[in-house]
Design a protein around this motif. Sequence first.
Motif, PDB file in Angstrom:
ATOM      1  N   SER A  39       0.795  -1.390  -0.188  1.00  0.00           N
ATOM      2  CA  SER A  39      -0.104  -0.101   0.080  1.00  0.00           C
ATOM      3  C   SER A  39       0.778   1.395  -0.051  1.00  0.00           C
ATOM      4  O   SER A  39       0.563   2.386  -0.667  1.00  0.00           O
ATOM      5  CB  SER A  39      -1.035   0.030   1.290  1.00  0.00           C
ATOM      6  OG  SER A  39      -0.267  -0.145   2.393  1.00  0.00           O
ATOM      7  N   ARG A  59      -7.272  11.616  -3.867  1.00  0.00           N
ATOM      8  CA  ARG A  59      -6.832  10.294  -3.820  1.00  0.00           C
ATOM      9  C   ARG A  59      -8.207   9.394  -4.039  1.00  0.00           C
ATOM     10  O   ARG A  59      -8.380   8.326  -4.566  1.00  0.00           O
ATOM     11  CB  ARG A  59      -6.162   9.506  -2.495  1.00  0.00           C
ATOM     12  CG  ARG A  59      -4.708  10.434  -2.368  1.00  0.00           C
ATOM     13  CD  ARG A  59      -4.039  10.549  -3.783  1.00  0.00           C
ATOM     14  NE  ARG A  59      -2.861  11.207  -3.469  1.00  0.00           N
ATOM     15  CZ  ARG A  59      -2.631  12.663  -3.633  1.00  0.00           C
ATOM     16  NH1 ARG A  59      -3.516  13.487  -3.967  1.00  0.00           N
ATOM     17  NH2 ARG A  59      -1.178  13.147  -3.494  1.00  0.00           N
ATOM     18  N   VAL A  60      -9.334   9.918  -3.362  1.00  0.00           N
ATOM     19  CA  VAL A  60     -10.422   9.088  -3.500  1.00  0.00           C
ATOM     20  C   VAL A  60     -11.106   8.851  -4.640  1.00  0.00           C
ATOM     21  O   VAL A  60     -11.531   7.754  -5.222  1.00  0.00           O
ATOM     22  CB  VAL A  60     -11.622   9.763  -2.376  1.00  0.00           C
ATOM     23  CG1 VAL A  60     -12.051  11.030  -3.082  1.00  0.00           C
ATOM     24  CG2 VAL A  60     -12.737   8.714  -2.114  1.00  0.00           C
ATOM     25  N   SER A  63      -9.284   5.796  -6.133  1.00  0.00           N
ATOM     26  CA  SER A  63      -9.401   4.652  -5.247  1.00  0.00           C
ATOM     27  C   SER A  63     -10.330   3.471  -5.894  1.00  0.00           C
ATOM     28  O   SER A  63      -9.873   2.246  -5.534  1.00  0.00           O
ATOM     29  CB  SER A  63     -10.291   4.772  -3.863  1.00  0.00           C
ATOM     30  OG  SER A  63     -11.806   5.151  -4.181  1.00  0.00           O
TER      31      SER A  63
END
Length: 79
Positions: A39, A59-60, A63
Amino acid sequence: MHKEEVFDIVKRCIREVLPELQDHTFEYGDRLVDLGADSVDRAEIVNKTMETLSLNIPRVELSGVKNIGELTDALYAKL
């Protein structure tokens, strides 16, 4: 910039973070986790790639990408 150029940047950033993949032939369907990226590695690859492309994407929004081809597509769409 063409999508293939974005893919080349993604590949270069992967090789910077995971130097053991220097000789790997990347394909759009390659998954970072299958290539040995944990990760932290994956986050670093995304950050380096966005920095290289001068992008600032939450970043979402990234995802849901499943492989490096989808990452390339998502980044290319934001250029």
